[in-house]
Scaffold this motif. Structure first.
Motif, short mmCIF file in Angstrom:
data_model
loop_
_atom_site.label_atom_id
_atom_site.label_comp_id
_atom_site.label_asym_id
_atom_site.label_seq_id
_atom_site.Cartn_x
_atom_site.Cartn_y
_atom_site.Cartn_z
N ILE A 343 0.84 -1.20 0.00
CA ILE A 343 0.00 0.00 0.00
C ILE A 343 0.88 1.25 0.00
CG2 ILE A 343 -1.76 1.28 1.27
CD1 ILE A 343 -2.79 -1.31 0.06
N VAL A 344 1.91 1.23 0.83
CA VAL A 344 2.83 2.37 0.89
C VAL A 344 3.50 2.59 -0.46
CG1 VAL A 344 4.90 3.29 2.00
CG2 VAL A 344 3.20 2.06 3.36
N ASP A 345 3.92 1.50 -1.11
CA ASP A 345 4.54 1.62 -2.43
C ASP A 345 3.57 2.21 -3.45
OD1 ASP A 345 6.88 0.54 -1.44
OD2 ASP A 345 6.45 -1.50 -2.14
N GLU A 346 2.30 1.84 -3.35
CA GLU A 346 1.29 2.37 -4.26
C GLU A 346 1.07 3.87 -4.02
OE1 GLU A 346 -1.55 1.94 -7.38
OE2 GLU A 346 0.02 0.60 -6.63
N LEU A 347 1.02 4.26 -2.74
CA LEU A 347 0.88 5.69 -2.43
C LEU A 347 2.06 6.49 -2.97
CD1 LEU A 347 -0.30 5.38 1.29
CD2 LEU A 347 -1.70 6.11 -0.64
N GLU A 354 0.16 10.88 1.76
CA GLU A 354 -0.11 10.05 2.94
C GLU A 354 1.02 9.08 3.27
OE1 GLU A 354 -4.24 10.99 1.24
OE2 GLU A 354 -2.25 10.50 0.46
N TYR A 355 1.86 8.75 2.31
CA TYR A 355 2.99 7.87 2.64
C TYR A 355 4.12 8.67 3.28
CZ TYR A 355 6.66 9.38 -0.62
OH TYR A 355 7.64 10.08 -1.23
N LEU A 356 4.13 9.98 3.06
CA LEU A 356 5.28 10.79 3.41
C LEU A 356 5.18 11.39 4.81
CD1 LEU A 356 7.91 11.82 2.10
CD2 LEU A 356 6.63 13.84 1.38
N GLN A 357 4.05 11.98 5.13
CA GLN A 357 3.94 12.68 6.41
C GLN A 357 2.50 12.69 6.90
OE1 GLN A 357 5.48 16.50 5.23
NE2 GLN A 357 3.47 17.33 4.81
N HIS A 358 2.36 12.95 8.19
CA HIS A 358 1.05 13.14 8.80
C HIS A 358 0.58 14.57 8.55
CE1 HIS A 358 0.72 9.38 11.08
NE2 HIS A 358 2.02 9.46 11.26
#
Length: 470
Positions: A343-347, A354-358
């Motif tokens: 999921i992270v790779d897809e983001l 959303e994969y990078l920061q809050h």
């Protein structure tokens, strides 16, 4: 002063614990088990040993979180070394070792990852103390975890000759095995999980590195000799460190040296490498549920539910992971949590933030949190610590309205400087050079409203070096 210097390895991304863990805020900076973060718990754990000031190694983009979390514990480090690029553990430890011997000292380096859990701190302390004699005698001590299951997600260490005081020569390091091999390891009692924790003299580590990997040794020596201090940080020059090979301490030294010894440790250790691993070490209710935050359960069992902001209600579920943050929700079966990385790779592939920061982002002067946004507006809650200031900056596509909620803001707006207090506001037009600072003794909290046809973070031109912008 003690001769043990903790070296806390605080790099890494922890992508398997998304959406809590992000590239700009990985798991070592999160509070997963109690009110302290994993980094803070690591520091508190070693604080009960006879130690001197620690060295922290982290990525440059995490520097503000590290400094803030040390400040919360009133810990003044020996140094916070900023790696411009991740180059694995062998170079990172070399940087710390060169820092440690800088004043003609030769401390024992207690190397610890910042993102591990150790529940039995007493046994951890006992193992460290048992390793002291061997480390002082020039051995490279690694702490192996006595396995409790045939784990295929960890590397293993095979024990060789027994040398006394629960220490063994290292016979071999083994990569992650298949299940049948892991079962055989468990039966023999001669293998332990590779924890990535070490104790050795700084000079011995550097001597062995120079012997078996002189290129890494030379680059790290040059990197530290040309490093410069910036606030609390030791900055490594990019053009030097980029030449350094990516290599682990196991490959670079431990598999080659004749000085490697292992002490098996039984201390309730976990590397918290997945949501199921986190569920496994949590306190659970009688139905096997571990929950954090605002959660209501009905006919729910063997699940991990984490609410950061909203009420989560579950009915009739089993073996699920549910994690809610301000901008994302994860629902996964416990047996499939290793796929979170997909999921992270897809983001990442789709360039989603959303994969990078809050939503909440830490800066050297405080933090800001996105509240709302639309086609031509963007709203943030901003907190500025006492005595801190943002950079003087200009925006070419947006205007800003600032409303002070609490505290007092000292605002620079082109050629004017003035105070804005609670329930007052000010307007920053497009193209105005501006900054705000907190001259008071309590946090300054304000609401920033951006308006315009382009509201992205890269619409910023910083003037001078008096602080940092967004």
């Amino acid at each position: 002063m003690s001769n043990i210097m903790p070296v806390i390895m605080a790099g890494g991304t922890g992508s398997r614990l998304w959406p809590l863990s992000r590239a700009h805020c990985p798991k070592q900076f999160l509070s997963l088990l109690d009110t302290h973060t994993m980094l803070q718990n690591t520091l508190l754990r070693v604080d009960k040993l006879d130690i001197c000031q620690p060295i922290i190694i982290c990525n440059s983009e995490h520097r503000f979180m590290v400094a803030e979390q040390l400040r919360d514990l009133n810990i003044i480090p020996n140094g916070i070394i900023l790696e411009p690029f991740g180059r694995n553990t062998a170079p990172a430890i070399a940087l710390a070792a060169f820092k440690a011997i800088n004043n003609n000292d030769d401390p024992l380096l207690l190397v610890l990852p910042a993102d591990h859990v150790i529940k039995d701190e007493e046994n951890f302390h006992k193992s460290v103390n048992k390793a002291l004699i061997a480390a002082n005698d020039g051995m490279l001590v690694t702490f192996g975890i006595i396995p409790t299951s045939p784990e295929i997600g960890y590397g293993y260490i095979k024990q060789g000759e027994f040398i006394g005081n629960e220490l063994f020569k290292v016979e071999a390091f083994i990569e992650k095995p298949d299940l049948e091999t892991a079962n055989n390891f468990l039966k023999t009692g001669e293998y332990s999980w590779n924890s990535g924790m070490f104790l050795f003299k700084a000079s011995v580590y550097l001597s062995e590195l120079e012997k078996y990997n002189p290129y890494i040794f030379e680059i790290c020596r040059t990197a530290m000799s040309t490093a410069y201090t910036d606030l609390d940080f030791i900055r490594i020059l990019d053009d030097i460190f980029i030449q350094c090979p990516d290599d682990s301490i196991d490959y670079a030294i431990m598999e080659k040296t004749d000085k490697a010894v292992v002490i098996p440790m039984d201390a309730g250790w976990s590397d918290v490498g997945s949501w199921s691993a986190l569920w496994d070490i949590q306190t659970k209710d009688k139905l096997g549920n571990a929950v954090r935050g605002d959660v209501i359960l009905d006919s729910t069992s063997n699940s991990y539910i984490h609410s950061q902001n909203k009420l989560i209600a579950t009915i009739g579920i089993d073996d699920l992971i549910i994690v809610e943050t301000k901008d994302a929700v994860l629902v996964a079966h416990k047996d499939k949590v290793q796929n979170v990385k997909k999921i992270v790779d897809e983001l990442k592939k789709n360039h989603r933030s959303e994969y990078l920061q809050h939503r909440e982002v830490y800066r050297p002067w405080g933090k800001h949190d996105q509240i709302a946004e639309g086609a031509r507006y963007h709203v943030k809650q901003v907190v500025v610590r006492p005595g801190e200031k943002t950079a003087t900056q200009i925006h070419y596509h947006r205007a800003e309205h600032w409303i002070v909620v609490s505290g007092t803001a000292k605002v620079t707006n082109d050629d004017k400087t003035y105070l804005v207090t609670e329930n007052q506001s000010t307007y920053i037009p497009v193209g105005a050079a501006h900054s705000f600072e907190n001259p008071g003794k309590v946090n300054l909290e304000l609401i920033e409203v951006r308006t315009g046809n382009y509201l992205a973070e890269d619409d910023i031109h910083r003037i001078g070096t008096d602080g940092e912008g967004y």
